[in-house]
Write a protein that holds these residues in place. Structure first.
Motif, PDB file in Angstrom:
ATOM      1  N   GLY A   4     -49.326 -38.163  16.658  1.00  0.00           N
ATOM      2  CA  GLY A   4     -50.378 -37.424  15.965  1.00  0.00           C
ATOM      3  C   GLY A   4     -51.160 -36.486  16.857  1.00  0.00           C
ATOM      4  O   GLY A   4     -51.149 -35.264  16.668  1.00  0.00           O
ATOM      5  N   ALA A   5     -51.829 -37.047  17.878  1.00  0.00           N
ATOM      6  CA  ALA A   5     -52.744 -36.242  18.688  1.00  0.00           C
ATOM      7  C   ALA A   5     -52.012 -35.264  19.597  1.00  0.00           C
ATOM      8  O   ALA A   5     -52.343 -34.072  19.641  1.00  0.00           O
ATOM      9  N   THR A  49     -60.397 -33.650  23.831  1.00  0.00           N
ATOM     10  CA  THR A  49     -61.250 -34.682  23.225  1.00  0.00           C
ATOM     11  C   THR A  49     -61.186 -34.615  21.699  1.00  0.00           C
ATOM     12  O   THR A  49     -61.171 -35.658  21.031  1.00  0.00           O
ATOM     13  N   LEU A  50     -61.147 -33.408  21.154  1.00  0.00           N
ATOM     14  CA  LEU A  50     -61.093 -33.266  19.697  1.00  0.00           C
ATOM     15  C   LEU A  50     -59.786 -33.807  19.121  1.00  0.00           C
ATOM     16  O   LEU A  50     -59.769 -34.343  18.017  1.00  0.00           O
ATOM     17  N   ALA A  92     -60.642 -53.677  21.348  1.00  0.00           N
ATOM     18  CA  ALA A  92     -59.437 -53.430  22.144  1.00  0.00           C
ATOM     19  C   ALA A  92     -58.871 -52.041  21.847  1.00  0.00           C
ATOM     20  O   ALA A  92     -58.445 -51.325  22.768  1.00  0.00           O
ATOM     21  N   GLU A  93     -58.873 -51.642  20.586  1.00  0.00           N
ATOM     22  CA  GLU A  93     -58.429 -50.294  20.231  1.00  0.00           C
ATOM     23  C   GLU A  93     -59.371 -49.239  20.814  1.00  0.00           C
ATOM     24  O   GLU A  93     -58.929 -48.181  21.276  1.00  0.00           O
ATOM     25  N   ILE A  94     -60.663 -49.529  20.824  1.00  0.00           N
ATOM     26  CA  ILE A  94     -61.631 -48.594  21.405  1.00  0.00           C
ATOM     27  C   ILE A  94     -61.389 -48.440  22.901  1.00  0.00           C
ATOM     28  O   ILE A  94     -61.486 -47.331  23.448  1.00  0.00           O
ATOM     29  N   ILE A 119     -59.554 -45.111  27.410  1.00  0.00           N
ATOM     30  CA  ILE A 119     -58.666 -44.897  28.565  1.00  0.00           C
ATOM     31  C   ILE A 119     -57.796 -43.661  28.345  1.00  0.00           C
ATOM     32  O   ILE A 119     -57.658 -42.807  29.243  1.00  0.00           O
ATOM     33  N   VAL A 120     -57.216 -43.554  27.155  1.00  0.00           N
ATOM     34  CA  VAL A 120     -56.342 -42.415  26.867  1.00  0.00           C
ATOM     35  C   VAL A 120     -57.129 -41.108  26.895  1.00  0.00           C
ATOM     36  O   VAL A 120     -56.685 -40.104  27.483  1.00  0.00           O
ATOM     37  N   GLY A 121     -58.317 -41.096  26.287  1.00  0.00           N
ATOM     38  CA  GLY A 121     -59.120 -39.882  26.266  1.00  0.00           C
ATOM     39  C   GLY A 121     -59.535 -39.438  27.661  1.00  0.00           C
ATOM     40  O   GLY A 121     -59.468 -38.247  27.988  1.00  0.00           O
ATOM     41  N   SER A 122     -59.942 -40.404  28.492  1.00  0.00           N
ATOM     42  CA  SER A 122     -60.337 -40.075  29.863  1.00  0.00           C
ATOM     43  C   SER A 122     -59.142 -39.566  30.664  1.00  0.00           C
ATOM     44  O   SER A 122     -59.254 -38.593  31.430  1.00  0.00           O
TER      45      SER A 122
END
Length: 279
Positions: free
Chosen positions: A88-89, A210-211, A247-249, A254-257
């Motif tokens: 998706g992202a 980030t978006l 846990a999902e957060i 981690i992925v966003g950073s």
């Protein structure tokens, strides 16, 4: 009471350690140690406050419980990661930013398009995601394609505006010098205007990074198959499985950073000559 004392001691040790590090000569090791110590201290205080005051795990689970659930649900988290981030992202990010870059060059080549494209872009960029996501689900279905479409809409116009602005960053004297060398539009674009635009382009890429993740996760709240980070968060909240939600957060953080950091490292390698990258 013991947990409260432990939390106070952890705060004091972390604070004093960072004060001592701040007085040391600045180096890469001290620059890395300060945020790491701060993060560890924050986690220890979180653990001690939740356990010391007996806060219900439904309201706020302690980090140890989140870490345990993280290890137990690694296979689920991986499936959700692939569905939301990779399909998706990331796909929406590549399509949206790539299309925005091409349109920006076209707008720059034909300036009259700015009067039509940019106002429309600003209007669409202001549309709320909760309004776009159901429409995209109706158009593209419940799988990752609709989430990628939401991401494309979210990242397209910030990238477009930054790139158009960057292509106009070179000053008149530099463009006049290129004309004295008999350089046409495309050679001037490649040799002068694109290099000058790179800081703006990477600014758009960082904003879009980030978006993209936010858009993919939120879009899954409005319809998705039985996998995905947004789907897991919404269903786990209904089941009061807040440890899985956290846990999902953690995965999203981690992925966003990492995503943002990767773009920033690429920016440093490409725009090493820019004043913002010096020192």
């Amino acid at each position: 009471m013991g947990w409260i004392v432990f939390g106070i001691c952890a705060w004091l040790v972390g604070w004093l350690t960072n004060v001592w590090l701040a007085r040391q000569p600045k180096s890469q090791a001290t620059s890395l140690a300060v945020p790491v110590i701060f993060g560890v201290t924050l986690i220890l205080i979180w653990e001690s406050v939740v356990r010391g005051f007996g806060i219900s795990p439904v309201l706020l689970p302690p980090p140890s419980v989140i870490a345990e659930r993280f290890s137990q649900s690694a296979d689920i988290l991986w499936i959700d990661f692939v569905q939301t981030v990779i399909k998706g992202a990331l796909s929406g990010y590549v399509i949206g930013c790539g299309a925005a870059f091409v349109i920006a060059v076209t707008v720059d080549r034909f300036p009259f398009l700015q009067r039509g494209v940019l106002p429309v872009g600003n209007f669409v960029a202001a549309l709320p995601i909760i309004g776009m996501a159901p429409i995209m689900v109706m158009w593209f279905g419940f799988d990752w394609q609709s989430k990628a479409a939401v991401v494309v809409v979210m990242v397209f116009f910030p990238m477009l505006v930054n790139t158009v602005q960057g292509l106009q960053a070179s000053d008149a004297m530099q463009r006049d010098l290129m004309r004295t060398y008999a350089a046409g539009y495309w050679k001037t674009l490649l040799k002068l205007r694109l290099p000058s635009a790179m800081p703006f382009v990477f600014n758009g890429l960082k904003i879009a990074s980030t978006l993209a993740l936010i858009g993919a996760i939120v879009a899954e709240f409005f319809g998705s198959p039985v996998k995905g980070m947004g789907f897991r968060i919404s269903t786990s909240v209904g089941q009061l499985a807040l440890d899985l939600v956290w846990a999902e957060i953690v995965v999203a953080a981690i992925v966003g950073s990492a995503f943002y950091g990767g773009v920033a490292l690429l920016e440093r390698a490409v725009t090493f000559w820019h004043p913002s990258q010096r020192g």
